[in-house]
Design a protein around this motif. Structure first.
Motif, short mmCIF file in Angstrom:
data_model
loop_
_atom_site.label_atom_id
_atom_site.label_comp_id
_atom_site.label_asym_id
_atom_site.label_seq_id
_atom_site.Cartn_x
_atom_site.Cartn_y
_atom_site.Cartn_z
N GLU A 17 0.83 -1.20 0.00
CA GLU A 17 0.00 0.00 0.00
C GLU A 17 0.86 1.25 0.00
N PHE A 18 1.97 1.21 0.73
CA PHE A 18 2.88 2.36 0.73
C PHE A 18 3.44 2.60 -0.67
N LEU A 19 3.84 1.52 -1.34
CA LEU A 19 4.41 1.66 -2.68
C LEU A 19 3.37 2.22 -3.65
N ARG A 20 2.13 1.79 -3.51
CA ARG A 20 1.07 2.29 -4.39
C ARG A 20 0.86 3.78 -4.18
N GLY A 21 0.96 4.22 -2.95
CA GLY A 21 0.67 5.62 -2.65
C GLY A 21 1.87 6.53 -2.69
N PHE A 22 3.04 5.98 -2.98
CA PHE A 22 4.26 6.79 -2.92
C PHE A 22 4.24 7.86 -4.02
N ASP A 23 4.46 9.09 -3.61
CA ASP A 23 4.51 10.22 -4.55
C ASP A 23 5.80 10.96 -4.26
N GLY A 24 6.86 10.49 -4.87
CA GLY A 24 8.17 11.06 -4.57
C GLY A 24 8.83 11.68 -5.78
N PHE A 25 9.56 12.78 -5.53
CA PHE A 25 10.38 13.42 -6.57
C PHE A 25 9.55 13.78 -7.80
N GLY A 26 8.28 14.17 -7.54
CA GLY A 26 7.43 14.66 -8.61
C GLY A 26 6.78 13.59 -9.44
N ALA A 27 6.84 12.34 -9.01
CA ALA A 27 6.28 11.26 -9.82
C ALA A 27 5.37 10.38 -8.97
N GLN A 28 4.29 9.92 -9.59
CA GLN A 28 3.40 8.96 -8.95
C GLN A 28 3.93 7.55 -9.23
N THR A 29 3.71 6.65 -8.29
CA THR A 29 4.12 5.27 -8.49
C THR A 29 3.33 4.63 -9.62
N VAL A 30 4.05 3.96 -10.50
CA VAL A 30 3.42 3.20 -11.58
C VAL A 30 3.37 1.74 -11.14
N GLU A 31 2.21 1.13 -11.24
CA GLU A 31 2.07 -0.28 -10.87
C GLU A 31 1.62 -1.09 -12.07
N TYR A 32 2.23 -2.24 -12.26
CA TYR A 32 1.76 -3.17 -13.28
C TYR A 32 1.99 -4.58 -12.77
N VAL A 33 1.27 -5.53 -13.36
CA VAL A 33 1.35 -6.93 -12.96
C VAL A 33 1.91 -7.74 -14.11
N GLU A 34 2.88 -8.56 -13.81
CA GLU A 34 3.49 -9.43 -14.81
C GLU A 34 3.56 -10.83 -14.24
N ASP A 35 2.98 -11.80 -14.93
CA ASP A 35 2.94 -13.19 -14.46
C ASP A 35 2.39 -13.28 -13.04
#
Length: 404
Positions: A17-35
């Protein structure tokens, strides 16, 4: 489910959840699922995000920034718990664990690693360093390895040989030397070669490796340079003052530092580790033994006896990873975590993270998360023309596993 099990599950879930909500250095976290594996992309740490402690500032080949272990130690452990690096290198994870009040545990196949790590976990005062340097017999008649005159002025090499003889006599490998001797050896190892007057050598390669004598002779000819006289003791004091500028680590549990195979760490008790933060050797990219030949000579280590594996195929590398994770499953407590950094190699054509999670299948670990700390930086290979690093890392790619 036990309270400890619920806490561990919550820890990994909270991290996601922290990684999903991380907004650091002017960028939103990008999430994708692979396998079926969630990947999180952002700049989660940089050199400017948090100033690393001065004690980290020793050089070593292919090491990650202190902010990487700090990120996971802060979120996945509590004070007093064991944090382990089975490929400790210069000891970034081990030292950071101590700085955060955790119990530092480290292993490396090269005995040089213990010499680099141990002194910084119990540093002496600068006064003790100066007192010991004044007690050393610097009157060395003759020098060893006259081929090293490619790097050093004869007077500088005489001082280096005198210091080496003193340390081999007073701080032999395998023992528990006086902290001042231990510290002086560590600093000297890190001042052997470099590209500024703060090192013992003439201008040479970056301070995290040593070129061959033949290569150094070519550098000297190309730059029309000859090695200048350096004051070895004075340079050791100067570097010591910088390293000790922020003091020693706070009180922390006693460290456990071992030398051996990362897949056979028998001296680490079953279920005793809360977190592993590590980065394994990457395929055939970095020749650790060749890079450390001069440091090993100074320390009295037989480089030919250090069995650092070079994995030239994906299958061989994956087999190594599985062997290591079999032992990780033994030493990591249920609910504990492994943060396994694999970088990016061969221009991203090989997805090492996929090889890792495939290698770990069937072992008692949950499906991992993958954190990608995307950061632009200039490679050493671009700055120095080092073929040995031409296929180095572009980003930190970290798989986070939870032990069932």
């Amino acid at each position: 489910m036990s309270s400890r099990g619920r806490k561990a599950t919550q820890a990994l879930s909270s991290l996601a959840e922290f990684l999903r909500g991380f907004d650091g250095f002017g960028a939103q976290t990008v999430e994708y699922v692979e396998d079926g594996v969630s990947h999180f992309v952002n700049e989660f740490w940089t050199a400017g995000q948090r100033q690393a402690h001065a004690l980290h500032e020793v050089s070593y080949r292919a090491c990650f920034k202190p902010q990487l272990p700090e990120f996971f130690v802060s979120r996945l452990t509590a004070p007093g718990e064991k944090v382990y690096d089975p490929f400790m290198g210069r000891g970034t994870t081990v030292l950071q664990a101590a700085l955060q009040g955790r119990a530092p545990v480290g292993n490396d196949v090269n005995p040089l690693s213990v010499l680099l790590v141990r002194p910084r976990l119990r540093p002496p005062s600068i006064e003790a360093v100066q007192e010991r340097l004044s007690a050393i017999d610097w009157n060395c008649v003759g020098v060893e390895r006259k081929d090293l005159l490619a790097f050093y002025h004869p007077e500088t090499l005489r001082q280096i040989c005198a210091l080496r003889r003193w340390l081999l006599a007073h701080a032999p490998l395998g023992g528990e030397p006086d902290p001042a001797d231990d510290w002086i050896r560590m600093v000297a190892i890190n001042r052997l070669t470099g590209h500024s007057p703060g090192f013992f050598s003439v201008y040479t390669m970056p301070p995290n490796q040593a070129v061959s004598v033949e290569a150094q002779l070519k550098i000297n000819a190309r730059r029309k340079q000859t090695p200048p006289v350096r004051d070895v003791a004075a340079l050791i004091v100067k570097k010591s003052q910088a390293l000790l500028s922020e003091g020693a680590p706070p009180a922390h549990p006693a460290p456990l530092l071992i030398t051996g195979d990362a897949a056979k760490a028998a001296s680490i008790a079953d279920g005793s580790v809360r977190l592993i933060v590590t980065s394994p050797p990457f395929l055939d990219i970095v020749q650790y033994a060749a890079d450390n030949w001069l440091r090993n000579w100074f320390a009295g280590i037989d480089t030919s006896a250090v069995r650092i594996s070079t994995h030239r195929s994906e299958a061989a590398w994956a087999d190594m990873v599985r062997d290591c994770f079999i032992d990780f499953a033994r030493v990591v407590a249920p609910g504990g975590h492994v943060a396994f950094e694999v970088g990016e190699v061969r221009g991203g054509r090989i997805a090492l993270e996929r090889l890792v999670w495939q290698a770990v299948e069937g072992l008692p670990f949950e499906k991992p998360l993958v954190l990608i700390n995307a950061q632009k930086f200039t490679k050493t290979s671009h700055c120095w023309g080092v073929a040995n690093n031409a296929k180095g890392t572009n980003s930190n790619r970290v798989l986070i596993f939870r032990r069932r």
